[in-house]
Design a protein around this motif. Structure first.
Motif, PDB file in Angstrom:
ATOM      1  N   LEU A 326       9.721 -18.202  60.301  1.00 35.02           N
ATOM      2  CA  LEU A 326      11.078 -18.644  59.976  1.00 35.02           C
ATOM      3  C   LEU A 326      11.072 -19.736  58.914  1.00 35.02           C
ATOM      4  N   ALA A 327      10.096 -20.642  58.991  1.00 30.23           N
ATOM      5  CA  ALA A 327       9.994 -21.703  57.986  1.00 30.23           C
ATOM      6  C   ALA A 327       9.709 -21.118  56.607  1.00 30.23           C
ATOM      7  N   VAL A 328       8.788 -20.157  56.545  1.00 32.08           N
ATOM      8  CA  VAL A 328       8.446 -19.525  55.267  1.00 32.08           C
ATOM      9  C   VAL A 328       9.588 -18.647  54.779  1.00 32.08           C
ATOM     10  N   LEU A 329      10.302 -17.993  55.699  1.00 29.00           N
ATOM     11  CA  LEU A 329      11.458 -17.179  55.313  1.00 29.00           C
ATOM     12  C   LEU A 329      12.498 -18.044  54.599  1.00 29.00           C
ATOM     13  N   GLU A 330      12.794 -19.208  55.136  1.00 29.69           N
ATOM     14  CA  GLU A 330      13.768 -20.096  54.497  1.00 29.69           C
ATOM     15  C   GLU A 330      13.304 -20.478  53.090  1.00 29.69           C
ATOM     16  N   LEU A 331      12.023 -20.740  52.943  1.00 28.65           N
ATOM     17  CA  LEU A 331      11.470 -21.097  51.637  1.00 28.65           C
ATOM     18  C   LEU A 331      11.628 -19.948  50.642  1.00 28.65           C
ATOM     19  N   LEU A 332      11.301 -18.746  51.064  1.00 29.78           N
ATOM     20  CA  LEU A 332      11.348 -17.599  50.154  1.00 29.78           C
ATOM     21  C   LEU A 332      12.783 -17.188  49.829  1.00 29.78           C
ATOM     22  N   MET A 333      13.691 -17.418  50.754  1.00 31.35           N
ATOM     23  CA  MET A 333      15.103 -17.164  50.439  1.00 31.35           C
ATOM     24  C   MET A 333      15.593 -18.141  49.370  1.00 31.35           C
ATOM     25  N   ALA A 334      15.101 -19.379  49.426  1.00 31.20           N
ATOM     26  CA  ALA A 334      15.450 -20.352  48.388  1.00 31.20           C
ATOM     27  C   ALA A 334      14.873 -19.922  47.042  1.00 31.20           C
ATOM     28  N   TRP A 335      13.683 -19.322  47.065  1.00 26.26           N
ATOM     29  CA  TRP A 335      13.077 -18.823  45.825  1.00 26.26           C
ATOM     30  C   TRP A 335      13.944 -17.713  45.221  1.00 26.26           C
ATOM     31  N   ARG A 336      14.386 -16.798  46.067  1.00 21.06           N
ATOM     32  CA  ARG A 336      15.227 -15.698  45.582  1.00 21.06           C
ATOM     33  C   ARG A 336      16.553 -16.231  45.025  1.00 21.06           C
ATOM     34  N   SER A 337      17.154 -17.207  45.710  1.00 23.41           N
ATOM     35  CA  SER A 337      18.415 -17.769  45.239  1.00 23.41           C
ATOM     36  C   SER A 337      18.250 -18.472  43.900  1.00 23.41           C
ATOM     37  N   GLY A 338      17.163 -19.215  43.758  1.00 23.33           N
ATOM     38  CA  GLY A 338      16.912 -19.908  42.496  1.00 23.33           C
ATOM     39  C   GLY A 338      16.704 -18.939  41.354  1.00 23.33           C
ATOM     40  N   ALA A 339      15.984 -17.847  41.628  1.00 18.09           N
ATOM     41  CA  ALA A 339      15.755 -16.837  40.590  1.00 18.09           C
ATOM     42  C   ALA A 339      17.066 -16.170  40.197  1.00 18.09           C
ATOM     43  N   ALA A 340      17.935 -15.927  41.196  1.00 18.95           N
ATOM     44  CA  ALA A 340      19.222 -15.278  40.911  1.00 18.95           C
ATOM     45  C   ALA A 340      20.102 -16.179  40.053  1.00 18.95           C
ATOM     46  N   ARG A 341      20.139 -17.469  40.354  1.00 16.75           N
ATOM     47  CA  ARG A 341      20.941 -18.394  39.553  1.00 16.75           C
ATOM     48  C   ARG A 341      20.420 -18.476  38.134  1.00 16.75           C
ATOM     49  N   SER A 342      19.119 -18.467  37.976  1.00 14.84           N
ATOM     50  CA  SER A 342      18.526 -18.520  36.639  1.00 14.84           C
ATOM     51  C   SER A 342      18.871 -17.265  35.850  1.00 14.84           C
ATOM     52  N   GLU A 343      18.828 -16.124  36.526  1.00 14.90           N
ATOM     53  CA  GLU A 343      19.167 -14.858  35.865  1.00 14.90           C
ATOM     54  C   GLU A 343      20.629 -14.852  35.432  1.00 14.90           C
ATOM     55  N   ALA A 344      21.510 -15.379  36.282  1.00 12.91           N
ATOM     56  CA  ALA A 344      22.933 -15.421  35.945  1.00 12.91           C
ATOM     57  C   ALA A 344      23.190 -16.305  34.729  1.00 12.91           C
ATOM     58  N   ARG A 345      22.492 -17.414  34.648  1.00  9.47           N
ATOM     59  CA  ARG A 345      22.685 -18.326  33.508  1.00  9.47           C
ATOM     60  C   ARG A 345      22.186 -17.710  32.210  1.00  9.47           C
ATOM     61  N   SER A 346      21.186 -16.824  32.325  1.00  7.78           N
ATOM     62  CA  SER A 346      20.592 -16.260  31.119  1.00  7.78           C
ATOM     63  C   SER A 346      21.398 -15.094  30.548  1.00  7.78           C
ATOM     64  N   ARG A 347      22.384 -14.578  31.307  1.00  7.18           N
ATOM     65  CA  ARG A 347      23.190 -13.451  30.816  1.00  7.18           C
ATOM     66  C   ARG A 347      24.214 -13.943  29.798  1.00  7.18           C
ATOM     67  N   PRO A 348      24.540 -13.111  28.805  1.00 12.15           N
ATOM     68  CA  PRO A 348      25.617 -13.468  27.872  1.00 12.15           C
ATOM     69  C   PRO A 348      26.944 -13.549  28.620  1.00 12.15           C
ATOM     70  N   ASP A 349      27.890 -14.335  28.100  1.00 10.57           N
ATOM     71  CA  ASP A 349      29.204 -14.449  28.732  1.00 10.57           C
ATOM     72  C   ASP A 349      29.832 -13.068  28.882  1.00 10.57           C
ATOM     73  N   GLY A 350      30.326 -12.832  30.092  1.00  5.44           N
ATOM     74  CA  GLY A 350      31.013 -11.572  30.347  1.00  5.44           C
ATOM     75  C   GLY A 350      30.088 -10.501  30.903  1.00  5.44           C
ATOM     76  N   ALA A 351      28.776 -10.717  30.836  1.00  3.07           N
ATOM     77  CA  ALA A 351      27.873  -9.699  31.375  1.00  3.07           C
ATOM     78  C   ALA A 351      27.819  -9.820  32.879  1.00  3.07           C
ATOM     79  N   GLY A 352      27.505  -8.718  33.551  1.00  2.40           N
ATOM     80  CA  GLY A 352      27.337  -8.838  34.984  1.00  2.40           C
ATOM     81  C   GLY A 352      27.756  -7.656  35.736  1.00  2.40           C
TER      82      GLY A 352
END
Length: 352
Positions: A326-352
């Motif tokens: 459970l401790a590692v699951l929480e860590l890896l979910m944070a990794w996935r969330s951080g990667a998703a936010r980074s991907e969203a920022r890298s998209r051109p405006d209006g993409a998605g």
């Protein structure tokens, strides 16, 4: 020792310095061998014990190699019931050194467990036993050496008993503590010991030593860089598939970021064996490396730095009774969330 291995160059320097001080009477009975794990602190302590326990050593010379004490120490690894813990440390029952005047104190089995498991702490009964042994006449009429490894595993009650032993030295009795985390020892213990500091050796010396252990030069360089210049860690990873584990951790993190692998499945796999802590260490290191590659993305760099801290906290949690998956699951979910936010920022405006 049965197949006596030469000390590494950095170990030999510390050994020689301490041996000179011992011969000159400049070292007290309490020593603290401290520094990063896997730099050979225990090996140096045992080599110094051979010097102290030799019954026929000439002044300024090493162990004679001929007396009864030297013969026992040379044979000890052939008959010592040594167990290896998952973190690579050696676990010796009290007194099982093969020599009556060399006492080894470390992690022991908790026989009351079902099934019996290695204790995570060195407990007061062990320290009381060694104190009683130090009060007895030595078997061979010479010195007596106690080595506690890892000393930072001594629990609070045992530390109080250990402090009493340090405060009441007996001539010819030596109490040596080996610790990769001396800050975990009470200040009262540390202040009563002279320190022998182990530090990372120069890079070229480390590389030459790794190659002398039989490792390919390219592999040695890769492992040494991954281990941040730590030759003992690099050697262990090269011998025990630690580098392969590191590559797999990188693959897993990429797969989670890309959505092709779930945090739950990965957390369960990461905690299914004894390598969970090592996986987290590799993951934290890889996060730092990714941050260095993302200097043009300050938000992602900050996110990776925060995740690095979280990975280290999770590694500490594994030492407790928390459910590891459970401790590692929480860590890896944070990794996935951080990667998703980074991907969203890298998209051109209006993409998605």
């Amino acid at each position: 020792m049965s197949a006596r291995q030469p000390l590494a160059p950095w170990q030999q320097r510390i050994h020689d310095h301490a041996a000179d001080a011992l011969d000159a009477g400049r070292l007290g009975h309490g020593l603290l061998f401290c520094g990063p794990a896997q730099l050979g602190k225990r090996a140096v302590a045992e080599r110094l014990a051979e010097r102290v326990l030799c019954l026929q050593r000439s002044a300024g010379e090493g162990p004679c190699g001929r007396c009864r004490s030297c013969h026992l120490l040379a044979q000890r690894h052939q008959r010592d019931p040594v167990e290896t813990r998952p973190d690579g440390q050696l676990a010796h029952p009290l007194g099982h050194s093969g020599h009556p005047d060399l006492v080894l104190v470390g992690h022991v089995l908790n026989e009351k467990g079902r099934p019996p498991k290695m204790r995570s702490e060195i407990v007061i009964e062990q320290v009381r036993n060694l104190s009683e042994k130090l009060a007895l006449t030595t078997q061979y009429g010479g010195a007596q050496v106690v080595i506690i490894d890892p000393a930072d595993a001594v629990n609070h009650a045992a530390c109080n008993a250990l402090l009493k032993t340090l405060e009441e030295p007996v001539p010819g009795r030596y109490l040596w503590l080996v610790s990769g985390n001396p800050a975990r020892l009470p200040a009262t213990i540390r202040s009563r010991c002279q320190r022998l500091e182990f530090r990372l050796p120069p890079r070229e010396e480390s590389l030459q030593w790794l190659q002398a252990q039989g490792h390919d030069s390219g592999d040695a360089l890769e492992a040494l860089e991954a281990a941040h210049g730590h030759p003992g860690q690099a050697d262990a990873w090269l011998r025990n598939e630690g580098m392969g584990l590191r590559r797999q951790v990188g693959t897993d993190l990429d797969a989670i970021a890309q959505g092709t692998r779930t945090p739950l499945e990965t957390a369960q796999r990461w905690t299914a064996d004894e390598h969970a802590a090592l996986r987290l260490r590799h993951a934290a290191d890889l996060a730092v490396a990714r941050a260095a590659e993302r200097l043009t993305d300050p938000a992602r760099t900050r996110s990776l730095a925060a995740w690095f801290d979280q990975a280290n906290r999770t590694c500490e949690l594994l030492r407790t009774t928390v459910r590891a998956d459970l401790a590692v699951l929480e860590l890896l979910m944070a990794w996935r969330s951080g990667a998703a936010r980074s991907e969203a920022r890298s998209r051109p405006d209006g993409a998605g």
